[in-house]
Design a protein around this motif. Sequence first.
Motif, mmCIF file in Angstrom:
data_model
loop_
_atom_site.group_PDB
_atom_site.id
_atom_site.type_symbol
_atom_site.label_atom_id
_atom_site.label_comp_id
_atom_site.label_asym_id
_atom_site.label_seq_id
_atom_site.Cartn_x
_atom_site.Cartn_y
_atom_site.Cartn_z
ATOM 1 N N ASP A 227 0.844 -1.207 0.000
ATOM 2 C CA ASP A 227 0.000 0.000 0.000
ATOM 3 C C ASP A 227 0.873 1.249 0.000
ATOM 4 O O ASP A 227 0.616 2.202 -0.736
ATOM 5 N N ARG A 228 1.911 1.237 0.839
ATOM 6 C CA ARG A 228 2.755 2.438 0.955
ATOM 7 C C ARG A 228 3.585 2.655 -0.304
ATOM 8 O O ARG A 228 3.853 3.790 -0.693
ATOM 9 N N GLU A 231 0.866 4.168 -2.637
ATOM 10 C CA GLU A 231 0.385 5.491 -2.200
ATOM 11 C C GLU A 231 1.492 6.538 -2.262
ATOM 12 O O GLU A 231 1.253 7.708 -2.552
#
Length: 271
Positions: A227-228, A231
């Motif tokens: 996710d990071r 994102e």
Amino acid sequence: MSKETAVYTHGHHESVLRSHTWRTAANSAAYLLESLKPHMKILDIGCGPGTITADLAELVPDGHVTGVDRAEGVLEQARATAAARGLGNVDFAVADVHALEYPDDTFCVVHAHQVLQHVGDPVQALREMHRVTKPGGYIAVRDADYAAMTWYPASEGLDDWLDLYRRVARANGGEPDAGRHLKSWALSAGIRDITTTSGTWTFATEEERAWWSGLWADRTLASAYADRAAEGGHATPGGLRAVSEAWRDWGRHEDGWFAVLHGEILCQKQV
Ligand SMILES: C[S@@+](CC[C@H](N)C(=O)[O-])C[C@H]1O[C@@H](n2cnc3c(N)ncnc32)[C@H](O)[C@@H]1O
């Protein structure tokens, strides 16, 4: 980002815990084991799901182990691990290594495995670890060094993985090459009696390759790290899929070999 609020890069997705729960005192804390005595009181910082913590508790049957982690959720799994093994000399609590709520000189051993690479201020962490260690007691720290990881056969996809992982970890406020920094951080924390060693994990058999490649292939597609990466603009969905596939491809090579280098420090607090 404040220095003390680094984001834990991996999170506690199943593909991450699959790796952590494989860990034992023998494969992850061998450099510490001969210093342990049955009566010792140990603090295990960043204990995660607690498999190393539970092993340490078995090694100090007349002593006690407290496992602490900043993430409350993973401590439930740690408590379940200890309960399943019938251990009565271990407990768990939420704590941040930068500010431990224990008096000075409390523990015989303060241990942290694969934690300082994720914290915002590792020197402050070591100051706190040193503060709560009894004079004559030990501070034991082991961290991987990502830039020193090496493998066969060569793979551009795994080169991309390493580059991506190190960028994401740094953007989260961590230091992915922590292994080589440990001695320097300890000296900066005012610690003097430092024994430095290194240790490795090797993944080469069919079973080892399937396990190691599978957990990274999955972690690259679904975990806090994935996710990071997306994102933070570090990788596109297609880029993450390519890295995940590179891991699966490496795992299929019969001659595949992967070595993880760790730095280790064992420090005795001066009396
Ligand atoms: C890579 S895991 C290691 C878990 C365990 N020591 C092991 O080796 O299996 C790192 C752990 O450190 C915890 N952690 C990260 N920052 C922390 C902090 N500032 N204080 C305490 N724990 C922290 C994370 O929540 C995570 O469970």
